[in-house]
Scaffold this motif. Structure first.
Motif: not given
Ligand code: ZN
Ligand code: KG4
Length: 321
Positions: A107-109, A111-113, A133-135, A289-291
């Motif tokens: 899950n992308h969101v 994963a951010h953390m 907190v993203s786009g 940012t996305d990675n």
């Molecule tokens: Zn993102």
């Protein structure tokens, strides 16, 4: 364990190899931002076509940075743009089948953390409050352990990043988004904007009213630097206040920031003031940012391998863990 991660949920094409969830062996991010500048925003078909061209070279480059083979593949399955997600998902499935490697959907969101766990867990003490907190998302989670997540609240309308992006366009910064607002911001007494839901007891957010207020005030007086300052102040005030409320409510030890908006210097500065009460963790800008590094880290700490045949792209994948 070494994980090859693939991320194509929005306009980035990214691949990385991470060992043990924390050690980056390679990290490649290709973005089609310049294409989107030309078309005035992200055009999903343009993004997906670009990603189709970039995906193999990006993975090849990530693989060449690693001396030994990887053990598993992680791939973002959602939320995101369907065409973009499919590029990563189909590539990952093909590799899993041909190379006979386990595959882990991510899950992308969420994963951010996990960018906060690089390197070596960054000494995070639990419980923690995590703000993503993203786009497309503004979400608060309670993290009782590296695996145990509970969704506490999120935006009722626009995400914070979306508010930065839309108001940046209105101020004449094109698709420069939050970075353009950050760079232009200069204190000026010209305008005062609302801090939506800042005094509300819930852990939810709302940013569409702020965007409407900017549109209304902009008609009266056009001062890009002053507006940029006040937009950044309003958004960051709300994010800090709500996150601190959650941190006090759940009596946590740490606060984790992540997602593209966590790259914002003013937001970081405002959180750091509270570093004596809570341990504030924030990834380097390139991992906000996305990675694909955070995708690999999430897969290591919280992912479950599944049969490659069962994996599909899920554009509206829920973020309520
Ligand atoms: Zn993102
Ligand atoms: O996490 P991300 O790269 O992609 C999504 O998953 O959405 O976040 C992109 C968002 C955009 O809205 C962008 O304007 C915002 O992050 N952003 C920033 C900054 N850098 C990126 N917002 C405020 N200040 C920044 N320095």
């Amino acid at each position: 364990m070494k994980i090859l991660a693939i991320e194509t949920s929005c306009d980035e094409t990214a691949a990385a190899i991470v060992e043990g969830g924390t050690k980056i062996l390679s990290n490649v991010v290709a973005s089609s931002t310049t294409m989107h500048q030309k078309y005035g925003g992200i055009v999903p078909e343009v993004a997906a076509r670009e990603q189709l061209k970039c995906i193999i070279p990006t993975i090849n480059e990530a693989l060449s940075g690693s001396l030994t083979p990887f053990d598993a593949i992680a791939v973002t399955v959602g939320p995101g743009l369907i065409g973009s997600l499919l590029v990563g998902v189909e590539t990952a499935k093909t590799m899993a089948f041909v190379l006979k490697k386990p595959i882990i959907p991510v899950n992308h969101v969420l994963a951010h953390m996990y960018a906060n766990f690089i390197p070596s867990g960054s000494g995070i003490t639990f419980p923690a409050i995590s703000l993503v907190v993203s786009g497309g998302h503004t979400e608060l989670y309670l993290m009782k352990s590296v695996k145990n997540l509970k969704w506490l609240g999120g935006t009722l309308d626009d995400a914070a990043g979306e508010c930065f992006d839309k108001t940046a366009r209105l101020l004449g910064f094109g698709n420069g988004g939050g970075v353009a607002i950050q760079n232009a911001a200069q204190k000026s007494p010209i305008v005062h904007l609302p801090r939506p839901m800042i005094h509300d007891d819930s852990l939810n957010f709302s940013f569409s009213g702020l965007k409407t207020a900017v549109m209304r005030e902009w008609k009266k007086k056009q001062d890009p630097a002053g507006f940029a300052y006040e937009i950044q102040e309003a958004i960051t005030d709300v994010l800090v206040k709500k996150t601190l409320r959650a941190a006090k409510q759940y009596d946590v030890k740490s606060i984790l920031l992540s997602g593209g908006v966590a790259a914002n210097m003013r937001l970081r500065e405002k959180f750091m003031i509270h570093n004596s009460l809570f341990m504030i963790h924030v990834p380097p800008v390139s991992l906000c940012t996305d990675n694909a590094v955070s995708i690999a880290s999430y897969a290591y700490f919280r992912g479950e391998p599944v049969d490659w045949k069962t994996i599909t792209a899920i554009p509206d994948l829920s973020v309520e863990a």
